[in-house]
Design an enzyme around this catalytic site. Structure first.
Site, PDB file in Angstrom:
ATOM      1  N   LYS A  74     -10.260  -7.363   7.135  1.00  0.00           N
ATOM      2  CA  LYS A  74     -11.134  -7.543   8.301  1.00  0.00           C
ATOM      3  C   LYS A  74     -11.212  -6.251   9.102  1.00  0.00           C
ATOM      4  O   LYS A  74     -10.291  -5.432   9.080  1.00  0.00           O
ATOM      5  CB  LYS A  74     -10.629  -8.698   9.183  1.00  0.00           C
ATOM      6  CG  LYS A  74      -9.310  -8.411   9.837  1.00  0.00           C
ATOM      7  CD  LYS A  74      -8.975  -9.415  10.936  1.00  0.00           C
ATOM      8  CE  LYS A  74      -7.631  -9.019  11.517  1.00  0.00           C
ATOM      9  NZ  LYS A  74      -7.091  -9.794  12.558  1.00  0.00           N
ATOM     10  N   HIS A 134       0.828  -1.214   0.000  1.00  0.00           N
ATOM     11  CA  HIS A 134       0.000   0.000   0.000  1.00  0.00           C
ATOM     12  C   HIS A 134       0.855   1.255   0.000  1.00  0.00           C
ATOM     13  O   HIS A 134       0.604   2.200  -0.738  1.00  0.00           O
ATOM     14  CB  HIS A 134      -0.958   0.007   1.195  1.00  0.00           C
ATOM     15  CG  HIS A 134      -2.226  -0.740   0.932  1.00  0.00           C
ATOM     16  ND1 HIS A 134      -2.308  -2.106   1.010  1.00  0.00           N
ATOM     17  CD2 HIS A 134      -3.460  -0.311   0.550  1.00  0.00           C
ATOM     18  CE1 HIS A 134      -3.541  -2.482   0.712  1.00  0.00           C
ATOM     19  NE2 HIS A 134      -4.257  -1.413   0.427  1.00  0.00           N
TER      20      HIS A 134
END
Lengths: 198, 281
Positions: A106, A39
């Site tokens: 999650k 990322h």
């Protein structure tokens, strides 16, 4: 039991707009993994040409798998989601720059990601944390890997072929967010619990 | 020491690929508490199915095989330095053999050591025992739930937390409210209270090694554990944070004496995949 919505990857804009927070789905086709380092790398500056895989319409899965190498082939043996919130500061940029239609992890994400999902027609899937063997069994094949040498197996970008990979849409492209709803409700109860004295 | 090394490799394997019976039992009894067909109930069913598959295939039940944390009781006369080297050797072997995910990252270079050893990695706590048996406890502590932990210094006005057990209650509820579903609930909560920051964080970890069905020797703390557990489960965060009745499986509190001026509370959060085990030698 509800029958899950079977989705094939890559996703189209109409696939995405048809999904609502709370929908139970299964994913089949190719998806990529990426966590903290991927990322940061992808968000630093646009690197679309550098990425060896076609990311448009696919799902970026927040996952650092346990991978075994047998007979020259990589096989994911444990591959559950990691906590998505850690990449919140990069995710909106990544969604806008790389044409993804889905983010999976999650615990849900923040306001910046929620806005980007709405703007770009993208959804957030929640996969069951800790269910790593169960989920790895839905990965049919490792198709490729990028940045393995530099970032290591946990932080590399893996291209997996999945079949019937189960998840729940928890943030949709219309601005709904199940995580935020649960958090607001629990905040109310929490405030009552710490208001009252012993 | 070679046999012991192999014993520790086996301990790694057992801890990474199975859940302790008390934790699995607690998950199983949580299932009927959740509404049929809810995200909470289906998450719990998948977790239990995952536990079964991991044990059957002898594969790590979570891909995050964590930071290994050792609590070792070493009989008098046995070298603690040798003990540490044996643990490091076993860790390198277990990383390949189990396999464990390589999780030790050099803070300066950002390079992963590749074998789960490095500066202060694994974490090893050793103490001497008068007993003739060596006992090695291992916990594989995942990063997601470790990140959900919080350290508090009381009093804390925004929580209305004074320097008493009710203040401790408020800290624990705050930590869980902040964690939401990000650390993989249902949680197991370890709490340490005492005089200094370093000591309470260790004490909180010690509590995570207690069996869920044990009883706190101090009846006030035992009552507090029960009360906080009920209140956490009233928050509605639920398994995986998707709403539901079971947000925690247990709360365990340990207290040391404190300094008159200090009252530290550490809340350590364990995920549902609470992997711990013991080797007696």
């Amino acid at each position: 039991m509800v029958t899950p919505v079977a989705l094939n990857l890559p996703l189209s804009g109409s696939d995405v707009s048809g999904l609502t927070a709370g929908d139970i789905v299964t994913l089949s086709g190719r998806l990529v993994t990426g966590r903290d380092r991927i990322h940061k790398y992808l968000a630093e500056r646009p690197r679309k040409e550098e990425v060896p895989f076609d990311l448009s319409g696919t799902v970026l899965y927040h996952c650092g798998p346990v991978v075994e190498k047998a007979d020259g082939e990589f096989r994911a043996v444990a591959a559950g989601p990691t906590t998505s919130m850690r990449v919140e500061m990069y995710e909106a940029i990544v969604i806008r720059e790389y044409g993804l239609r889905g983010i999976m992890g999650k615990g849900g994400m923040g306001e910046g990601t929620r806005r980007a999902l709405k703007e770009c027609g993208c959804v957030y899937f929640h996969a069951i944390g800790g269910a790593a063997v169960y989920l790895a069994a839905r990965i049919r094949k490792t198709v490729g890997v990028w940045k393995l040498e530099e970032f290591g197996p946990t932080e590399a970008m893996w291209l997996f072929e999945v079949e019937g990979f189960p998840a729940i849409v928890t943030m949709d492209s219309h601005g709904n967010d199940l995580h935020r709803e649960v958090e607001e409700a629990s905040l109310k109860r929490f405030s009552e619990l710490i208001k009252k004295s012993k | 020491m070679l046999k012991l090394r192999d014993g520790i490799v086996e301990l790694y394997k057992k801890v990474a690929t199975s859940l302790p019976p008390d934790v699995e039992e607690a998950l199983r009894s949580a299932l009927p508490a959740e509404e049929e067909g809810s995200a909470a109930a289906s998450s719990l069913s998948v977790m239990l199915e995952n536990v079964r598959m991991a044990r059957e295939n002898a594969k790590p039940l979570c891909q995050d095989t964590g930071v290994p944390v050792f609590f070792v009781k070493v009989p008098m006369g046995l070298s603690q330095l040798d003990m540490k080297e044996t643990i490091l050797d076993a860790t390198r072997i277990a990383t390949v053999k189990v396999p464990l995910r390589p999780n030790a990252v050099d803070v300066v270079t950002d390079k992963n050591s590749g074998d789960n050893t490095g500066a202060g990695f694994p974490i090893i706590y050793m103490e001497e025992t008068r007993s003739g048996t060596l006992s090695i406890d291992l916990m594989l502590k995942g990063g997601g739930c470790e990140n959900a932990g919080q350290l508090y210094k009381l009093p804390l006005e925004e929580l209305g937390a004074q320097r008493d057990l009710d203040g401790v209650r408020r800290c624990v509820l705050d930590a869980v409210q902040r964690a939401q579903g990000r650390g993989c609930p249902p949680y197991i909560i370890g709490v340490g209270i005492g005089a200094s920051k370093d000591q309470v964080t260790r004490l909180a970890k010690d509590q995570l090694m207690r069996k869920l069905n044990d009883a706190n020797a101090n009846s006030d703390l035992a009552a507090l554990e029960k009360k906080i557990l009920t209140e956490i489960n009233g928050l509605g965060i639920g398994p995986q944070g998707l709403g539901g009745r079971i947000t925690a499986l247990g709360v365990k509190i340990g207290a040391n004496h404190r300094h008159p001026a200090s009252y530290f509370v550490d809340v350590s959060v364990g995920c549902w995949a609470h992997r711990r085990g013991r080797l007696i030698w």
